[in-house]
Design a protein around this motif. Sequence first.
Motif, PDB file in Angstrom:
ATOM      1  N   LYS A 274       0.503  -1.499   0.108  1.00 32.10           N
ATOM      2  CA  LYS A 274       0.502  -0.338  -0.306  1.00 32.10           C
ATOM      3  C   LYS A 274       0.408   1.447   0.009  1.00 32.10           C
ATOM      4  N   SER A 275      -0.096   2.085  -0.942  1.00 29.19           N
ATOM      5  CA  SER A 275       1.022   3.578  -0.915  1.00 29.19           C
ATOM      6  C   SER A 275       0.447   4.638  -0.174  1.00 29.19           C
ATOM      7  N   PHE A 276       1.468   5.491   0.165  1.00 32.74           N
ATOM      8  CA  PHE A 276       0.799   6.199   2.454  1.00 32.74           C
ATOM      9  C   PHE A 276      -0.232   7.256   1.583  1.00 32.74           C
ATOM     10  N   TYR A 299       9.493   5.240   5.422  1.00 32.97           N
ATOM     11  CA  TYR A 299       9.312   6.307   4.491  1.00 32.97           C
ATOM     12  C   TYR A 299       9.383   8.273   5.138  1.00 32.97           C
ATOM     13  N   LEU A 300       7.925   7.793   4.019  1.00 36.47           N
ATOM     14  CA  LEU A 300       7.536   8.860   4.883  1.00 36.47           C
ATOM     15  C   LEU A 300       7.657  10.053   5.327  1.00 36.47           C
ATOM     16  N   THR A 301       7.783   9.409   6.950  1.00 37.43           N
ATOM     17  CA  THR A 301       7.995   9.920   8.439  1.00 37.43           C
ATOM     18  C   THR A 301       9.790   9.935   8.010  1.00 37.43           C
ATOM     19  N   ILE A 306       6.274  13.814   7.195  1.00 40.64           N
ATOM     20  CA  ILE A 306       5.402  13.647   7.492  1.00 40.64           C
ATOM     21  C   ILE A 306       4.752  12.899   7.949  1.00 40.64           C
ATOM     22  N   GLY A 307       4.151  12.750   9.049  1.00 37.51           N
ATOM     23  CA  GLY A 307       2.869  12.222  10.081  1.00 37.51           C
ATOM     24  C   GLY A 307       3.954  11.116  11.009  1.00 37.51           C
ATOM     25  N   ARG A 308       3.504  10.288  11.772  1.00 43.22           N
ATOM     26  CA  ARG A 308       3.767   9.548  12.422  1.00 43.22           C
ATOM     27  C   ARG A 308       4.056   8.264  12.548  1.00 43.22           C
ATOM     28  N   VAL A 309       4.533   7.540  12.740  1.00 41.45           N
ATOM     29  CA  VAL A 309       4.116   5.681  13.129  1.00 41.45           C
ATOM     30  C   VAL A 309       4.288   5.468  14.308  1.00 41.45           C
ATOM     31  N   ALA A 310       3.717   4.168  14.797  1.00 43.50           N
ATOM     32  CA  ALA A 310       3.885   3.718  15.836  1.00 43.50           C
ATOM     33  C   ALA A 310       4.368   1.837  15.044  1.00 43.50           C
TER      34      ALA A 310
END
Length: 363
Positions: A274-276, A299-301, A306-310
């Motif tokens: 899936k893409s972001f 990658y985006l973060t 951009i954004g946050r990951v958990a």
Amino acid sequence: MAKPTIGFLTYDWSFGLKPIQPNGCAWYRCYLPMIELKKHGWETGMGFPGFSEQHGFGLLIPDKKAVHGWQIVVLKLMMLENLVEQIPKAQALGQKIVIDIDDHHAGLEPTNLAYKATDPKTNPKNNREHYFKSMSMADALITSTPFLYEYYKKEYPNKPIYMVRNAIDPQHFFMRKDKSGNWPTVGWVGATPWRSSDLETLNPFLGQFIEKKQWRFHHSGHIINAPTVEEQLGVPHKLYSSEGMQPILSYKNMFKKIDIGIVPLNDVEFNYAKSFIKGLEYAVAGVPFIATDLEEYSYLTNEYGIGRVAKNEDQWLSHLEELGNMKVRNIERQENYKKIKEFHTMEKRGPEWDKVYKEILEL
């Protein structure tokens, strides 16, 4: 010198609307690239698929005659049995056939509605086996993520495979204003039938967190008779609200009631591809967001901030606690929007689309 020509063919439309509108996949992978290609000197078109023995593939445009004469034909989510016969005929007439791939149909989970909808057993005339066969016959494939690119490189080592990531058009969104103070509304935008048990990954803790904080949760994209986000997340009914899915030209309205966006993703192969794009939508609408730490969101973060990951419950709850502060949200929403404008608009992606299709034209 004549302009190069490219036609986008798809059945991915919101039927019953006037004017008819493309659905999300066709919007991001056909319509928006088509607009950019025009700026780079291409003659472009988009419509329903048509075919004639004399001209090959053409566009069927509502209330108009079929339009033929396309040098490149891009097929989007086309899974019909008759494509297997039509593609070589079109190629013999000189058309370059391209298939754009934005989802990993080979890795579909049974919980995803698309699994049954594209199953050869339940839909013999229109299914993913015909889709895979058409890929093997196409002149080139274009993918949207590194996972899909690598997957199809292995599947078809001698076929030209390209990757152009998804991007957003800020003109079709508006930057919302967050006036909720330190009592925000957490939310998700999407339709539950097309998920891979994603929301359930947060069920053990998100509902309890919302209840403890007395925040609210809003779902934009509810479909009648579909499983509810309230049930899948375990959010208390008194703190929950929802609204129906909107067509693409009204899609921007679905972010109005959300202060903190979430992108929960189950750790399965389908989601690795899936893409972001959901994160880009939140960001361009002024909604700070948290996503499951899978490859594209990491990658985006990490690459763009951009954004946050958990990765786990503790990280999800820590991010939610921090974003509960409106000052933090306002700083983040401005930074996210700035990075989107700088790196991830469709206008920025336009030269990539132009380069790829010019290379395909020369195959």
